[in-house]
Design an enzyme around this catalytic site. Structure first.
Site, PDB file in Angstrom:
ATOM      1  N   LYS A  79      39.241  31.325  35.291  1.00 28.19           N
ATOM      2  CA  LYS A  79      39.014  32.564  36.043  1.00 28.19           C
ATOM      3  C   LYS A  79      39.332  32.319  37.518  1.00 28.19           C
ATOM      4  O   LYS A  79      38.912  31.299  38.082  1.00 28.19           O
ATOM      5  CB  LYS A  79      37.562  32.993  35.864  1.00 28.19           C
ATOM      6  CG  LYS A  79      37.225  34.360  36.460  1.00 28.19           C
ATOM      7  CD  LYS A  79      35.764  34.719  36.164  1.00 28.19           C
ATOM      8  CE  LYS A  79      35.435  36.140  36.567  1.00 28.19           C
ATOM      9  NZ  LYS A  79      34.050  36.524  36.223  1.00 28.19           N
ATOM     10  N   SER A 111      33.654  41.074  33.947  1.00 32.47           N
ATOM     11  CA  SER A 111      34.739  40.832  34.866  1.00 32.47           C
ATOM     12  C   SER A 111      35.708  39.724  34.425  1.00 32.47           C
ATOM     13  O   SER A 111      36.819  39.646  34.949  1.00 32.47           O
ATOM     14  CB  SER A 111      34.174  40.458  36.243  1.00 32.47           C
ATOM     15  OG  SER A 111      33.496  39.225  36.203  1.00 32.47           O
ATOM     16  N   SER A 139      29.502  39.283  32.431  1.00 30.57           N
ATOM     17  CA  SER A 139      30.934  39.127  32.688  1.00 30.57           C
ATOM     18  C   SER A 139      31.657  38.120  31.809  1.00 30.57           C
ATOM     19  O   SER A 139      32.886  38.055  31.839  1.00 30.57           O
ATOM     20  CB  SER A 139      31.170  38.766  34.158  1.00 30.57           C
ATOM     21  OG  SER A 139      31.097  39.912  34.969  1.00 30.57           O
TER      22      SER A 139
END
Lengths: 461, 99
Positions: free
Chosen positions: A79, A154, A178
């Site tokens: 990420k 996310s 997330s």
């Protein structure tokens, strides 16, 4: 060789050991796969092909020497909230465009120690704020199983990369869902560890009392392998736990016989998609068939998790994001005065959701409102934590849906922040109590939207 | 709970965010609707409940000896700054401008 990219992490590790293929071949297969599906999926912000092949050659050497870890030579996606030295790390924000961290996050150092291969940096909602990855300043990621739908967020790029076979695993971060919600919408396994299990050093902070790094993978065992690598005490994160890291892979061998599975009635609500409830009920029935004992439980303050979360998180956001002024890093803008230059830098560098949360937190922490919002929310957080403590006196784990819906269409919730917040309604409460949870695949067949429904299992600390 | 444009502009300035008129208009409405949702927390009587700041088991402080340690290379750090002079980050004077 592209079929190599479809292996599980564990199968790929076995193949490397059996010399069926090299890490360079495995990595090239993943890069080829990225080349063919990225135009549709757009999971990666940066594909680090050169870095990946360099890592792979080093891994092949280690594999030849013997004694390498299971992650040696395995390509993973990271990420883009997690610092990678010398490799652009944007947090999905314009304000960090071009930022190259001068150090690696603790979790990256752990992965490097084991010889992983960095495939690239995955897309995300800006600064991890969002539930659809549509808040990225750079691109919209598409759900690999339904390209007109969101991957969740996310950590939507991480989930989509794993689902689309563009990585054998990915790291995400979870503050209010997330990791679990995008894992749920993309049909992969996502694990949010107990708060403190994994160091946050080098992870760009959103809400420091909640943020936690965890793995996304295609199987539970693969996620266990990754967690075993990244977990552990780090003296640079004083909240990281000194508890020893257990052998997660061998823990996967334990069955569920006699396991008391709590089913909280508050998590089966009006308005959830029938397909979700059906799939989760079926998954619980399967656990029971294998010997688990279902126990109906109540988590009475569940309804208050969302408002509690949306006070505490914006307050922490407003403090954490005060550092972005375009001076030491980032993209500065001019201004008449220094203060105007800061405001112009932040006004043009941050996207709408980030500005909303900064303002909400600034308002809630301002003189005269602090007690009514922030302290009140912290007290309700205590009640939510107690709900779980009381529940875990009766049960070993809690099973519930990870998301009230399957993947929703791109653009469906972007105009109404509260509707977007509700996408995380089943994942918010668990981190407020500091607890771990994992999203599993609950449905064995594609649903009408071709996105799998998910079961979330939460455990005691 | 309603935030009007002037209150929204004040909060934006406290947070050092310059906003366009259109943003001010939109955020005033959106923040009001979020605050209305949050208002529900006031329904609970929590007078006797202690606040939770962090859910971890350890709320301890950690100290270490104040000794020099290796740090990131200076050039890698400075490479990220837009305005660099003689090995340092150049910033605007704060005292002159606020005086």
């Amino acid at each position: 060789m592209s079929e190599l990219s479809a292996l599980t992490l564990e199968q790929a590790a076995a193949g490397l050991r059996a010399r069926e293929f090299s890490s360079v071949e495995l990595t090239q297969a993943v890069l080829d796969r990225i080349g063919s599906v990225e135009p549709d999926v757009r999971a990666y912000l940066t594909v680090t092909a050169d870095e990946a092949l360099t890592n792979a050659r080093a891994a092949d050497q280690r594999l030849r020497n013997g004694g390498a870890s299971l992650l040696c030579g395995i390509p993973g996606g990271i990420k883009d909230l997690i610092a990678t030295r010398g490799i652009q790390t944007t947090a999905g924000s314009r304000i960090l465009e071009g930022f190259k961290p001068p150090y690696n996050a603790f979790v990256i150092e752990q992965l490097r120690r084991d010889g992983y291969v960095l495939a690239g940096k995955c897309n995300l909602d800006e600064f991890a704020m969002g539930s659809s990855t549509e808040n990225s300043a750079y691109q919209v990621t598409h759900n690999p199983f339904a390209l007109d739908c969101v991957p969740g967020g996310s950590s939507g790029g991480s989930a989509a990369a794993v689902a689309a076979e563009e990585a054998f695993f990915a790291l995400g971060t979870d503050t209010g869902g997330s990791i679990r919600q995008p894992a749920s919408l993309c049909g992969v396994v996502g694990l949010k560890p107990t708060y403190g299990r994994v160091s946050r050093w080098g992870v760009i902070a959103m809400a420091s009392s909640l943020d936690q790094v965890g793995p996304l993978a295609r199987t539970v065992r693969d996620a266990a392998i990754v967690l075993g690598c990244i977990a552990g005490r780090d003296e640079l994160d004083s909240t990281s736990t000194t508890r020893p890291v257990p052998d997660y892979l061998s823990a996967c061998e334990r069955g569920v016989k006699g396991l008391r599975v709590g089913v909280p009635k508050e998590y089966f609500i009006d308005g959830m998609e029938p397909a979700v409830e059906q799939a989760v009920r079926a998954a619980i029935a399967e656990l029971v068939r294998q010997g688990a004992v279902p126990v109906e439980i109540s988590l009475p303050h569940t309804d208050y998790a969302l408002p509690t979360y949306y006070v505490i998180v914006p307050c922490e956001v407003s403090a954490n994001l005060a550092r972005f002024d375009g001076i030491r890093y980032g993209v500065p803008q001019p201004g008449e005065t220094m203060w105007e230059a800061y405001a112009n830098t932040r006004g043009s560098g941050f996207g709408a959701e980030v500005k909303r949360r900064i303002m909400l937190g600034t308002y809630a922490l301002s003189a005269g409102y602090h007690d009514a919002y922030y302290v009140q929310a912290q007290k309700v957080r205590t009640l939510i934590k107690r709900d779980f403590e009381e529940a875990f006196e009766q049960v070993d784990v809690i099973a519930c849906p990870a998301s009230p819906s399957t993947a929703f269409p791109i653009g469906a919730k972007t105009e109404d922040p509260v509707q977007m917040y509700l996408a995380d309604i089943f994942t918010l409460a668990i981190p407020l109590a500091g607890l771990p949870a994992r999203a599993y695949e609950a449905a064995s067949e594609w649903s009408h939207s071709q996105c799998r429904e998910r079961l979330q299992v939460g455990g005691a600390q | 709970m309603q935030l009007d444009r002037a209150q929204t502009a004040h909060v934006a300035w406290l947070a050092r965010l310059s906003l366009t008129d259109a943003e001010l208009e939109r955020f005033a409405g959106q923040l009001s609707s979020i605050l209305t949702h949050i208002q529900r927390l006031g329904e609970l009587d929590v007078a006797d409940i202690a606040p939770t700041a962090m859910a971890s088991e350890s709320d301890r402080n950690v100290t270490r000896p104040d000794e020099p340690r290796p740090a990131s290379p200076r050039e890698e750090i400075l490479a990220n700054a837009a305005d660099v002079e003689e090995g340092s980050v150049r910033v605007r004077a704060i005292l002159e401008e606020t005086a």
